[in-house]
Design a protein around this motif. Structure first.
Motif, mmCIF file in Angstrom:
data_model
loop_
_atom_site.group_PDB
_atom_site.id
_atom_site.type_symbol
_atom_site.label_atom_id
_atom_site.label_comp_id
_atom_site.label_asym_id
_atom_site.label_seq_id
_atom_site.Cartn_x
_atom_site.Cartn_y
_atom_site.Cartn_z
ATOM 1 N N GLN A 24 0.821 -1.210 0.000
ATOM 2 C CA GLN A 24 0.000 0.000 0.000
ATOM 3 C C GLN A 24 0.857 1.262 0.000
ATOM 4 O O GLN A 24 0.566 2.223 -0.703
ATOM 5 C CB GLN A 24 -0.932 0.017 1.211
ATOM 6 N N ALA A 28 0.932 3.989 -3.019
ATOM 7 C CA ALA A 28 0.690 5.415 -2.777
ATOM 8 C C ALA A 28 1.842 6.236 -3.360
ATOM 9 O O ALA A 28 1.621 7.279 -3.989
ATOM 10 C CB ALA A 28 0.532 5.681 -1.287
ATOM 11 N N GLY A 31 1.528 6.403 -7.042
ATOM 12 C CA GLY A 31 0.465 7.334 -7.379
ATOM 13 C C GLY A 31 0.884 8.788 -7.260
ATOM 14 O O GLY A 31 0.476 9.635 -8.050
ATOM 15 N N ILE A 32 1.731 9.080 -6.284
ATOM 16 C CA ILE A 32 2.197 10.457 -6.074
ATOM 17 C C ILE A 32 3.307 10.826 -7.060
ATOM 18 O O ILE A 32 3.266 11.880 -7.680
ATOM 19 C CB ILE A 32 2.702 10.647 -4.629
ATOM 20 N N GLY A 36 -0.751 9.240 -11.408
ATOM 21 C CA GLY A 36 -1.913 9.345 -10.531
ATOM 22 C C GLY A 36 -2.948 8.252 -10.722
ATOM 23 O O GLY A 36 -3.765 8.013 -9.833
ATOM 24 N N TRP A 38 -2.501 5.258 -10.499
ATOM 25 C CA TRP A 38 -2.220 4.204 -9.519
ATOM 26 C C TRP A 38 -2.991 4.388 -8.220
ATOM 27 O O TRP A 38 -3.053 3.473 -7.403
ATOM 28 C CB TRP A 38 -0.711 4.103 -9.264
ATOM 29 N N TRP A 39 -3.589 5.581 -8.029
ATOM 30 C CA TRP A 39 -4.410 5.786 -6.829
ATOM 31 C C TRP A 39 -5.577 4.803 -6.805
ATOM 32 O O TRP A 39 -6.000 4.353 -5.735
ATOM 33 C CB TRP A 39 -4.933 7.218 -6.757
ATOM 34 N N GLN A 40 -6.108 4.482 -7.983
ATOM 35 C CA GLN A 40 -7.213 3.520 -8.036
ATOM 36 C C GLN A 40 -6.755 2.131 -7.579
ATOM 37 O O GLN A 40 -7.498 1.431 -6.895
ATOM 38 C CB GLN A 40 -7.794 3.454 -9.457
ATOM 39 N N HIS A 42 -4.269 1.618 -5.505
ATOM 40 C CA HIS A 42 -4.070 1.798 -4.057
ATOM 41 C C HIS A 42 -5.407 1.649 -3.326
ATOM 42 O O HIS A 42 -5.498 0.934 -2.319
ATOM 43 C CB HIS A 42 -3.442 3.171 -3.797
ATOM 44 N N ALA A 43 -6.445 2.293 -3.833
ATOM 45 C CA ALA A 43 -7.759 2.230 -3.192
ATOM 46 C C ALA A 43 -8.321 0.803 -3.227
ATOM 47 O O ALA A 43 -8.836 0.304 -2.219
ATOM 48 C CB ALA A 43 -8.715 3.200 -3.871
ATOM 49 N N SER A 99 -7.832 14.203 6.122
ATOM 50 C CA SER A 99 -7.209 13.303 5.152
ATOM 51 C C SER A 99 -5.739 13.046 5.488
ATOM 52 O O SER A 99 -5.227 11.956 5.241
ATOM 53 C CB SER A 99 -7.319 13.882 3.743
#
Length: 124
Positions: A24, A28, A31-32, A36, A38-40, A42-43, A99
C-alpha cells in the motif's frame, strides 16, 4: 491455538497483512511520484486488505485463546476501520487535515502489524 487457527495466524498475521501494508505504501508512492492512475490500484488493494485484517479479528473473537494476539488483531481491525473513515470524512468535509491523518494512521497500522507478526512467530 491449534491446527488451522495457528496456520491462519501465521499466514495472515505474519505475512499477508504486513506485506499488504508495505504494498500500500509503495502504491501510494507510485500514485504520487509516477502516475496518478495508480491511486485507483491503491484504493482497490486497500479494500482487499480488509479481508485478512477482518478475518484475523473474526478469528480473534471466535477461536483464539492467546490474549495478546487477540487484542492486537482487534486493534488492527479498529485501525483499519479508522483508516477507511479518515478517507471518507476527509472527502466529505473537504478537510485536508482529516485526510492527512490517513498516512499517519497507516504508520500505526504498520507498527501493530509488525507486533502481531512478532507475536504470531513466537507462538507458532
Amino acid at each position: 491455538m491449534i491446527g488451522y487457527q495457528k496456520l491462519a495466524a501465521v499466514v495472515l498475521g505474519g505475512a499477508v497483512i504486513p506485506v499488504g501494508l508495505l504494498a500500500q505504501v509503495f502504491l501510494a508512492g507510485v500514485g504520487i511520484f509516477h502516475d496518478g492512475a495508480w491511486w485507483q490500484v491503491h484504493a482497490m488493494s486497500g479494500g482487499l486488505l480488509g479481508l485478512p485484517i477482518l478475518t484475523m479479528a473474526a478469528l480473534a473473537l471466535t477461536r483464539w485463546s492467546h490474549p495478546p494476539v487477540r487484542l492486537l488483531a482487534l486493534l488492527q481491525a479498529g485501525l483499519y476501520l479508522l483508516q477507511l473513515s479518515l478517507i471518507g470524512l476527509g472527502s466529505e468535509t473537504g478537510s485536508g487535515w482529516i485526510s492527512a491523518l490517513h498516512p499517519a494512521n497507516a504508520v500505526l497500522m504498520t507498527v501493530v502489524a509488525t507486533v502481531v507478526a512478532q507475536r504470531v512467530a513466537s507462538i507458532s
